[in-house]
Design a protein around this motif. Structure first.
Motif, PDB file in Angstrom:
ATOM      1  N   THR A 112       0.858  -1.183   0.000  1.00  0.00           N
ATOM      2  CA  THR A 112       0.000   0.000   0.000  1.00  0.00           C
ATOM      3  C   THR A 112       0.896   1.235   0.000  1.00  0.00           C
ATOM      4  OG1 THR A 112      -0.122  -0.143   2.409  1.00  0.00           O
ATOM      5  CG2 THR A 112      -1.943  -1.113   1.149  1.00  0.00           C
ATOM      6  N   ILE A 113       0.528   2.239  -0.808  1.00  0.00           N
ATOM      7  CA  ILE A 113       1.357   3.426  -0.997  1.00  0.00           C
ATOM      8  C   ILE A 113       0.539   4.669  -0.680  1.00  0.00           C
ATOM      9  CG2 ILE A 113       2.646   4.808  -2.677  1.00  0.00           C
ATOM     10  CD1 ILE A 113       3.062   2.171  -4.266  1.00  0.00           C
ATOM     11  N   LEU A 114       1.086   5.533   0.167  1.00  0.00           N
ATOM     12  CA  LEU A 114       0.501   6.847   0.452  1.00  0.00           C
ATOM     13  C   LEU A 114       1.468   7.894  -0.085  1.00  0.00           C
ATOM     14  CD1 LEU A 114      -1.591   8.733   1.753  1.00  0.00           C
ATOM     15  CD2 LEU A 114      -0.337   8.481   3.923  1.00  0.00           C
ATOM     16  N   ASP A 115       1.008   8.676  -1.047  1.00  0.00           N
ATOM     17  CA  ASP A 115       1.808   9.724  -1.681  1.00  0.00           C
ATOM     18  C   ASP A 115       1.318  11.071  -1.152  1.00  0.00           C
ATOM     19  OD1 ASP A 115       3.302  11.324  -3.387  1.00  0.00           O
ATOM     20  OD2 ASP A 115       2.342  10.604  -5.236  1.00  0.00           O
ATOM     21  N   ILE A 116       2.079  11.650  -0.239  1.00  0.00           N
ATOM     22  CA  ILE A 116       1.681  12.901   0.405  1.00  0.00           C
ATOM     23  C   ILE A 116       2.260  14.067  -0.391  1.00  0.00           C
ATOM     24  CG2 ILE A 116       1.805  14.266   2.516  1.00  0.00           C
ATOM     25  CD1 ILE A 116       2.079  11.564   3.998  1.00  0.00           C
ATOM     26  N   GLY A 117       1.365  14.925  -0.877  1.00  0.00           N
ATOM     27  CA  GLY A 117       1.775  15.999  -1.767  1.00  0.00           C
ATOM     28  C   GLY A 117       1.858  15.489  -3.194  1.00  0.00           C
ATOM     29  N   CYS A 118       0.847  14.710  -3.592  1.00  0.00           N
ATOM     30  CA  CYS A 118       0.865  14.012  -4.892  1.00  0.00           C
ATOM     31  C   CYS A 118       0.698  14.938  -6.083  1.00  0.00           C
ATOM     32  CB  CYS A 118      -0.218  12.937  -4.928  1.00  0.00           C
ATOM     33  SG  CYS A 118      -1.896  13.605  -4.891  1.00  0.00           S
ATOM     34  N   GLY A 119       0.271  16.170  -5.843  1.00  0.00           N
ATOM     35  CA  GLY A 119       0.080  17.103  -6.948  1.00  0.00           C
ATOM     36  C   GLY A 119      -0.901  16.582  -7.975  1.00  0.00           C
ATOM     37  N   GLU A 120      -0.506  16.617  -9.235  1.00  0.00           N
ATOM     38  CA  GLU A 120      -1.388  16.229 -10.335  1.00  0.00           C
ATOM     39  C   GLU A 120      -1.317  14.745 -10.678  1.00  0.00           C
ATOM     40  OE1 GLU A 120      -0.369  18.930 -13.488  1.00  0.00           O
ATOM     41  OE2 GLU A 120      -1.114  20.654 -12.360  1.00  0.00           O
ATOM     42  N   GLY A 121      -0.713  13.941  -9.813  1.00  0.00           N
ATOM     43  CA  GLY A 121      -0.705  12.498 -10.006  1.00  0.00           C
ATOM     44  C   GLY A 121       0.378  11.977 -10.924  1.00  0.00           C
ATOM     45  N   VAL A 122       1.461  12.720 -11.080  1.00  0.00           N
ATOM     46  CA  VAL A 122       2.542  12.315 -11.985  1.00  0.00           C
ATOM     47  C   VAL A 122       3.175  10.988 -11.549  1.00  0.00           C
ATOM     48  CG1 VAL A 122       4.805  12.980 -12.900  1.00  0.00           C
ATOM     49  CG2 VAL A 122       2.985  14.683 -12.684  1.00  0.00           C
ATOM     50  N   LEU A 123       3.415  10.824 -10.258  1.00  0.00           N
ATOM     51  CA  LEU A 123       4.013   9.579  -9.771  1.00  0.00           C
ATOM     52  C   LEU A 123       3.073   8.395 -10.013  1.00  0.00           C
ATOM     53  CD1 LEU A 123       6.520   8.426  -8.356  1.00  0.00           C
ATOM     54  CD2 LEU A 123       5.330   8.723  -6.199  1.00  0.00           C
ATOM     55  N   TYR A 124       1.787   8.590  -9.777  1.00  0.00           N
ATOM     56  CA  TYR A 124       0.794   7.536 -10.024  1.00  0.00           C
ATOM     57  C   TYR A 124       0.869   7.067 -11.475  1.00  0.00           C
ATOM     58  CZ  TYR A 124      -3.673   5.185 -10.670  1.00  0.00           C
ATOM     59  OH  TYR A 124      -4.648   4.265 -10.982  1.00  0.00           O
ATOM     60  N   ASP A 125       0.955   8.013 -12.404  1.00  0.00           N
ATOM     61  CA  ASP A 125       1.027   7.663 -13.830  1.00  0.00           C
ATOM     62  C   ASP A 125       2.204   6.765 -14.148  1.00  0.00           C
ATOM     63  OD1 ASP A 125      -1.243   8.912 -14.772  1.00  0.00           O
ATOM     64  OD2 ASP A 125      -0.219  10.790 -15.251  1.00  0.00           O
ATOM     65  N   GLN A 126       3.277   6.891 -13.385  1.00  0.00           N
ATOM     66  CA  GLN A 126       4.498   6.132 -13.660  1.00  0.00           C
ATOM     67  C   GLN A 126       4.543   4.788 -12.929  1.00  0.00           C
ATOM     68  OE1 GLN A 126       7.724   8.840 -12.839  1.00  0.00           O
ATOM     69  NE2 GLN A 126       7.045  10.281 -14.391  1.00  0.00           N
ATOM     70  N   LEU A 127       3.601   4.554 -12.022  1.00  0.00           N
ATOM     71  CA  LEU A 127       3.566   3.281 -11.298  1.00  0.00           C
ATOM     72  C   LEU A 127       3.176   2.134 -12.227  1.00  0.00           C
ATOM     73  CD1 LEU A 127       1.629   4.213  -8.026  1.00  0.00           C
ATOM     74  CD2 LEU A 127       3.998   3.445  -8.149  1.00  0.00           C
ATOM     75  N   PRO A 128       3.743   0.944 -12.006  1.00  0.00           N
ATOM     76  CA  PRO A 128       3.256  -0.230 -12.745  1.00  0.00           C
ATOM     77  C   PRO A 128       1.799  -0.500 -12.342  1.00  0.00           C
ATOM     78  CG  PRO A 128       5.245  -0.757 -11.459  1.00  0.00           C
ATOM     79  CD  PRO A 128       4.843   0.632 -11.113  1.00  0.00           C
ATOM     80  N   ASP A 129       1.036  -1.088 -13.224  1.00  0.00           N
ATOM     81  CA  ASP A 129      -0.388  -1.319 -12.972  1.00  0.00           C
ATOM     82  C   ASP A 129      -0.661  -2.068 -11.666  1.00  0.00           C
ATOM     83  OD1 ASP A 129      -1.126   0.078 -15.219  1.00  0.00           O
ATOM     84  OD2 ASP A 129      -1.353  -1.707 -16.477  1.00  0.00           O
ATOM     85  N   ASN A 130       0.181  -3.045 -11.316  1.00  0.00           N
ATOM     86  CA  ASN A 130      -0.067  -3.821 -10.100  1.00  0.00           C
ATOM     87  C   ASN A 130       0.093  -2.970  -8.836  1.00  0.00           C
ATOM     88  OD1 ASN A 130       2.797  -3.727 -10.481  1.00  0.00           O
ATOM     89  ND2 ASN A 130       3.027  -5.437  -9.071  1.00  0.00           N
ATOM     90  N   ARG A 131       0.756  -1.845  -8.915  1.00  0.00           N
ATOM     91  CA  ARG A 131       0.930  -0.946  -7.755  1.00  0.00           C
ATOM     92  C   ARG A 131      -0.201   0.076  -7.650  1.00  0.00           C
ATOM     93  NH1 ARG A 131       5.164  -1.931  -4.177  1.00  0.00           N
ATOM     94  NH2 ARG A 131       6.984  -2.712  -5.234  1.00  0.00           N
ATOM     95  N   LYS A 132      -0.861   0.381  -8.738  1.00  0.00           N
ATOM     96  CA  LYS A 132      -1.860   1.458  -8.766  1.00  0.00           C
ATOM     97  C   LYS A 132      -3.085   1.166  -7.900  1.00  0.00           C
ATOM     98  CE  LYS A 132      -0.531   3.469 -13.143  1.00  0.00           C
ATOM     99  NZ  LYS A 132      -0.875   3.800 -14.515  1.00  0.00           N
ATOM    100  N   LYS A 133      -3.479  -0.087  -7.796  1.00  0.00           N
ATOM    101  CA  LYS A 133      -4.699  -0.396  -7.027  1.00  0.00           C
ATOM    102  C   LYS A 133      -4.524  -0.228  -5.524  1.00  0.00           C
ATOM    103  CE  LYS A 133      -3.798  -5.283  -7.579  1.00  0.00           C
ATOM    104  NZ  LYS A 133      -4.205  -6.474  -8.249  1.00  0.00           N
ATOM    105  N   HIS A 134      -3.288  -0.132  -5.061  1.00  0.00           N
ATOM    106  CA  HIS A 134      -3.014   0.018  -3.630  1.00  0.00           C
ATOM    107  C   HIS A 134      -2.456   1.410  -3.302  1.00  0.00           C
ATOM    108  CE1 HIS A 134      -3.693  -4.243  -3.175  1.00  0.00           C
ATOM    109  NE2 HIS A 134      -2.850  -4.468  -4.161  1.00  0.00           N
ATOM    110  N   TYR A 135      -2.726   2.382  -4.166  1.00  0.00           N
ATOM    111  CA  TYR A 135      -2.178   3.726  -4.071  1.00  0.00           C
ATOM    112  C   TYR A 135      -3.242   4.705  -3.578  1.00  0.00           C
ATOM    113  CZ  TYR A 135      -0.533   8.293  -5.816  1.00  0.00           C
ATOM    114  OH  TYR A 135      -0.173   9.619  -5.928  1.00  0.00           O
ATOM    115  N   LEU A 136      -2.811   5.663  -2.756  1.00  0.00           N
ATOM    116  CA  LEU A 136      -3.647   6.805  -2.378  1.00  0.00           C
ATOM    117  C   LEU A 136      -2.774   8.043  -2.412  1.00  0.00           C
ATOM    118  CD1 LEU A 136      -6.238   8.151  -1.285  1.00  0.00           C
ATOM    119  CD2 LEU A 136      -5.405   7.594   1.024  1.00  0.00           C
ATOM    120  N   GLY A 137      -3.225   9.065  -3.124  1.00  0.00           N
ATOM    121  CA  GLY A 137      -2.501  10.329  -3.177  1.00  0.00           C
ATOM    122  C   GLY A 137      -3.300  11.427  -2.501  1.00  0.00           C
TER     123      GLY A 137
END
Length: 168
Positions: A18-43
């Motif tokens: 599970t990933i918590l991205d604090i200060g995620c802005g416009e979601g640039v880091l999310y876009d670069q995550l592999p698909d298997n990581r995206k479902k456990h992400y919160l920005g």
């Protein structure tokens, strides 16, 4: 810089972390995550406009508007990322607060941008992070150049990225 954050995430956490991205802005880091990581992400980000853009460009609702200082996670996370936000906050209080929302095997990743004249701030953030989180397990400092828009002059810039695994 984001590529290194992703490398550290892959290196120091399991695939379904599970990933918590604090200060995620416009979601640039999310876009670069592999698909298997995206479902456990919160920005989260304080900017409603940035969150709106993140939701539109990614097509997902895993982005929320919250100030880092008062957000209360509903669960613990395996990876907590602070990507260029700690110098806008009381970084000591933020690090102390979020270590409580880290899983027992979790890591905190800190990334900061700096020019030569603000290096003291970066040194303070990493010194305090080492004191609060106690266990720096990896670190990279990148140096490069950026262009000033007014004179197109190359300006030296750097990023420092550290991975911390707090002692429990």
């Amino acid at each position: 810089r984001n590529s290194l954050i992703l490398v550290f995430t892959d290196t120091y956490s399991r695939k379904n972390a599970t990933i918590l991205d604090i200060g995620c802005g416009e979601g640039v880091l999310y876009d670069q995550l592999p698909d298997n990581r995206k479902k456990h992400y919160l920005g989260i980000d304080i900017s409603e406009a940035a969150i709106e853009i993140a939701r539109k460009t990614t097509g997902v609702m895993q982005f929320q508007t919250h100030p880092a200082e008062s957000y209360v996670p509903e669960k613990v996370f395996d990876v907590i990322i602070f990507n260029e936000i700690l110098y806008y906050t009381d970084h000591r209080a933020i690090l102390q607060r979020y270590r409580n929302y880290l899983s027992l095997t979790g890591v905190i990743i800190i990334s900061v941008f700096f020019k030569a004249n603000v290096n003291v701030i970066v040194q303070t953030i990493f010194k305090d992070a080492s004191r609060i989180l106690r266990n720096r397990i990896d670190e990279v400092v990148l140096h490069g150049y950026t262009q000033k828009s007014t004179k197109w002059k190359a300006v030296p810039v750097s990023f420092q990225i550290g991975v911390f695994k707090p002692n429990r």
